[in-house]
Design an enzyme around this catalytic site. Structure first.
Site, PDB file in Angstrom:
ATOM      1  N   HIS A 127      -7.360  -3.550   4.519  1.00 19.80           N
ATOM      2  CA  HIS A 127      -7.319  -1.803   4.511  1.00 19.80           C
ATOM      3  C   HIS A 127      -7.805  -1.075   3.552  1.00 19.80           C
ATOM      4  O   HIS A 127      -8.485   0.046   3.582  1.00 19.80           O
ATOM      5  CB  HIS A 127      -5.387  -2.155   4.257  1.00 19.80           C
ATOM      6  CG  HIS A 127      -5.041  -0.592   3.657  1.00 19.80           C
ATOM      7  ND1 HIS A 127      -5.294  -0.156   2.348  1.00 19.80           N
ATOM      8  CD2 HIS A 127      -4.212   0.155   4.733  1.00 19.80           C
ATOM      9  CE1 HIS A 127      -4.350   0.580   2.044  1.00 19.80           C
ATOM     10  NE2 HIS A 127      -3.745   1.361   3.221  1.00 19.80           N
ATOM     11  N   ASN A 128      -7.899  -1.323   2.244  1.00 24.16           N
ATOM     12  CA  ASN A 128      -8.793  -0.845   1.226  1.00 24.16           C
ATOM     13  C   ASN A 128     -10.377  -0.870   1.910  1.00 24.16           C
ATOM     14  O   ASN A 128     -10.711   0.336   1.162  1.00 24.16           O
ATOM     15  CB  ASN A 128      -8.387  -1.544   0.414  1.00 24.16           C
ATOM     16  CG  ASN A 128      -7.364  -2.015  -0.869  1.00 24.16           C
ATOM     17  OD1 ASN A 128      -6.334  -1.436  -0.323  1.00 24.16           O
ATOM     18  ND2 ASN A 128      -7.794  -1.675  -2.265  1.00 24.16           N
ATOM     19  N   LYS A 163      -4.849  -6.609   3.586  1.00 23.47           N
ATOM     20  CA  LYS A 163      -4.181  -5.309   2.346  1.00 23.47           C
ATOM     21  C   LYS A 163      -6.343  -5.130   2.222  1.00 23.47           C
ATOM     22  O   LYS A 163      -6.427  -4.063   1.960  1.00 23.47           O
ATOM     23  CB  LYS A 163      -3.964  -5.790   1.658  1.00 23.47           C
ATOM     24  CG  LYS A 163      -3.808  -4.794  -0.522  1.00 23.47           C
ATOM     25  CD  LYS A 163      -3.466  -3.153   0.407  1.00 23.47           C
ATOM     26  CE  LYS A 163      -2.841  -2.259  -0.738  1.00 23.47           C
ATOM     27  NZ  LYS A 163      -4.206  -1.988  -1.845  1.00 23.47           N
ATOM     28  N   SER A 202       1.154  -0.954  -0.071  1.00 21.45           N
ATOM     29  CA  SER A 202      -0.186  -0.201  -0.091  1.00 21.45           C
ATOM     30  C   SER A 202       0.964   1.133   0.211  1.00 21.45           C
ATOM     31  O   SER A 202       2.234   1.654   0.593  1.00 21.45           O
ATOM     32  CB  SER A 202      -1.013  -0.146   1.408  1.00 21.45           C
ATOM     33  OG  SER A 202      -1.436   1.167   1.217  1.00 21.45           O
ATOM     34  N   GLU A 214      -9.455   2.530   3.625  1.00 20.64           N
ATOM     35  CA  GLU A 214      -9.520   3.021   2.834  1.00 20.64           C
ATOM     36  C   GLU A 214     -10.838   3.523   2.253  1.00 20.64           C
ATOM     37  O   GLU A 214     -11.060   4.770   2.235  1.00 20.64           O
ATOM     38  CB  GLU A 214      -9.032   2.679   1.872  1.00 20.64           C
ATOM     39  CG  GLU A 214      -8.444   3.380   0.799  1.00 20.64           C
ATOM     40  CD  GLU A 214      -7.231   3.062   0.212  1.00 20.64           C
ATOM     41  OE1 GLU A 214      -6.263   2.634   0.346  1.00 20.64           O
ATOM     42  OE2 GLU A 214      -7.611   3.206  -1.747  1.00 20.64           O
TER      43      GLU A 214
END
Ligand code: 6PG
Length: 465
Positions: A186-187, A183, A128, A190
């Site tokens: 995480h997104n 991840k 990232s 986000e």
């Protein structure tokens, strides 16, 4: 020059930036791109770093140019292109060579590839930080075996972002698809952070009649406090920018339809599979989908009249609403990862995840320091129950309630902020309302229910014998 042990396939924006980062940290690297001219232009443009870069013209050349055991990083589009590349590399590599998928792969694909009997080693890593991160220090969420992590850790630690105390933001999350799963979450976060910022931008613009140049310093000020984060910082810059082509704020000229490549959606889908409630992230994905429906929204406005033009709260309320929304969103994200660890048998280390997210990645923020600390005390505890965040929430929830209720009364759609608040209210209610649902289920389907007093529960009196 000694033969490189590190290689990279795919010199698009992210791949090129990552290759330069690796070369800059002292590791010789062999590179290959489908278009040969791109490979050679990459070396020609690499300046001082060119001495560490070996361009190659075919996959066979790439493998031959490297010393075993090789580690080849794939920076190709997620999906079939990764499988095609693994198939093409299969006849060329030895069993101790390692292929690392560093794209935004769906973690189910990474699980499948890790379990496949490939003739070489394989790991999937989440990277990232966009182009800037890839070039100067991304956050790295690695999946795969402990042995492969130990082998690659010197490279990943060298190229990763570092926190203020010098800790590299790269760690092994767990086996197989664990890195790509973290991840994806995480997104999802986000998307949620971005959506909540967009919501407070919207109420400043439409409810408080603030033009973009007045909104910019508000974000900049918030970025000095509890909300200090990359996304709030860039939101200030986006709001402050003037249109380089026309007149006025650039933000007012940008089409209000958000793109998405799918990682946030994967998180929402997986949350459903895990029965993990993440309403803030789901709301953010939903809002992106709604944003794309511009024509329908225009028809809605024509039918129901103009949108909101008033709001009844202060800018301080907005700041605190965003603080509360952020805590609730992260509480949901970490709880989802706890559920996934249980489901997939991964030893996901929650404080380590919070630590990796502190620098380099898109969701980096000051609050992640406190989350890492709170999770270190009790990794399985929901963050909304951690004393530090409970104090924060007690202070900021009245503001979240004012903002969400004003939104409802005045017609501002605030799906992420209100989704967080509804989840909080459900999560702090010991006696919920699902007893009614259980009664209904028993009524129409004789599905049964449990009694609070623990006595045997026959069906309700509605059951026919
Ligand atoms: C990152 C980002 C990145 C992602 C973009 C675009 O961590 O660097 O998450 O991996 O691809 O942010 O994502 P969307 O196109 O889905 O918005």
């Amino acid at each position: 020059m000694t033969k490189p042990q590190t290689g990279l396939i795919g010199l698009g924006t992210m791949g090129a930036a990552l290759a330069l980062n690796i070369a800059e940290k002292g590791f010789p690297i062999a590179v290959w791109n489908r278009t040969t001219s791109v490979t050679h232009a990459f070396k020609a443009d690499a300046g001082d770093l060119a001495v560490r870069i070996t361009p190659t013209d075919s996959l066979a050349d790439l493998v031959a140019a490297m010393a075993p055991p090789r580690a080849i990083i794939l920076m190709v589009p997620a999906g079939p292109a990764v499988d095609d590349m693994l198939a093409a590399l299969a006849p060329l590599l030895d069993k101790d060579d390692l292929v690392i998928d560093a794209g935004n792969a769906n973690f189910h694909d990474t699980n499948r590839r890790s379990a496949a009997s490939l003739p070489f080693r394989f790991m999937g890593i989440g990277v990232s930080g966009g182009e800037e991160g890839a070039r100067h220090g991304p956050a790295i969420m690695a999946g795969g075996t402990a042995a492969d992590w130990a082998r690659m850790a010197p490279v990943f630690h060298a190229i990763a972002a570092r926190t203020e105390d010098g800790t590299p933001c790269a760690d092994q999350m767990g086996e197989s698809g664990a890195g790509h799963f973290v991840k994806a979450v995480h997104n999802g976060i986000e998307y949620a952070d971005m959506q909540m910022i967009a919501e407070v931008y919207g109420v400043m613009r439409d409810g408080l009649a603030m033009p973009a140049p007045q909104i910019a310093p508000v974000f900049a000020k918030w970025n000095q406090g509890t909300l200090k984060s990359y996304l709030v910082e860039i939101s200030a810059a986006v709001a402050a920018a003037t249109d380089p082509i026309g007149k006025g704020p650039l933000l007012d000229m940008i089409v209000d339809a958000a793109g998405q490549k799918g990682t946030g959606r994967w998180t929402a889908i997986e949350a459903q599979n895990l029965a993990a409630p993440i309403p803030v992230i789901e709301a953010a994905v939903m809002a992106r989908n709604v944003s794309a429906r511009r024509d329908e929204r225009a028809k809605g406005q024509a039918l129901y009249g103009p949108g909101p033009q008033t709001a009844s709260f202060t800018l301080e309320d907005l700041e605190h609403a965003l603080i509360a929304g952020k805590i609730l969103c992260y509480a949901q994200g970490f709880a989802m990862m706890t559920a996934a660890a249980r489901e997939f048998g991964w030893a996901l280390d929650m404080p380590a995840i919070a630590r990796v997210w502190r620098a380099g990645c898109i969701i980096r923020s000051a609050m992640l320091n406190d989350m890492a600390t709170a999770l270190a005390t009790d990794p399985a505890r929901n963050l909304m129950l951690a004393p530090f965040f409970a104090d924060h929430l007690r202070r900021s929830l009245p503001s979240l309630r004012r903002v969400v209720s004003s939104g409802a009364l005045n017609g501002h759609g605030l799906p992420a902020l209100s989704g967080g608040l509804a989840w909080f209210d459900l999560m702090r209610t010991a006696r919920g309302t699902a007893n009614m649902i259980q009664g209904q289920r028993d009524f129409f389907g004789l599905h049964g229910f449990k009694r609070l007093d623990g006595l045997d529960a026959p069906h309700g009196p509605w059951a026919r014998t």
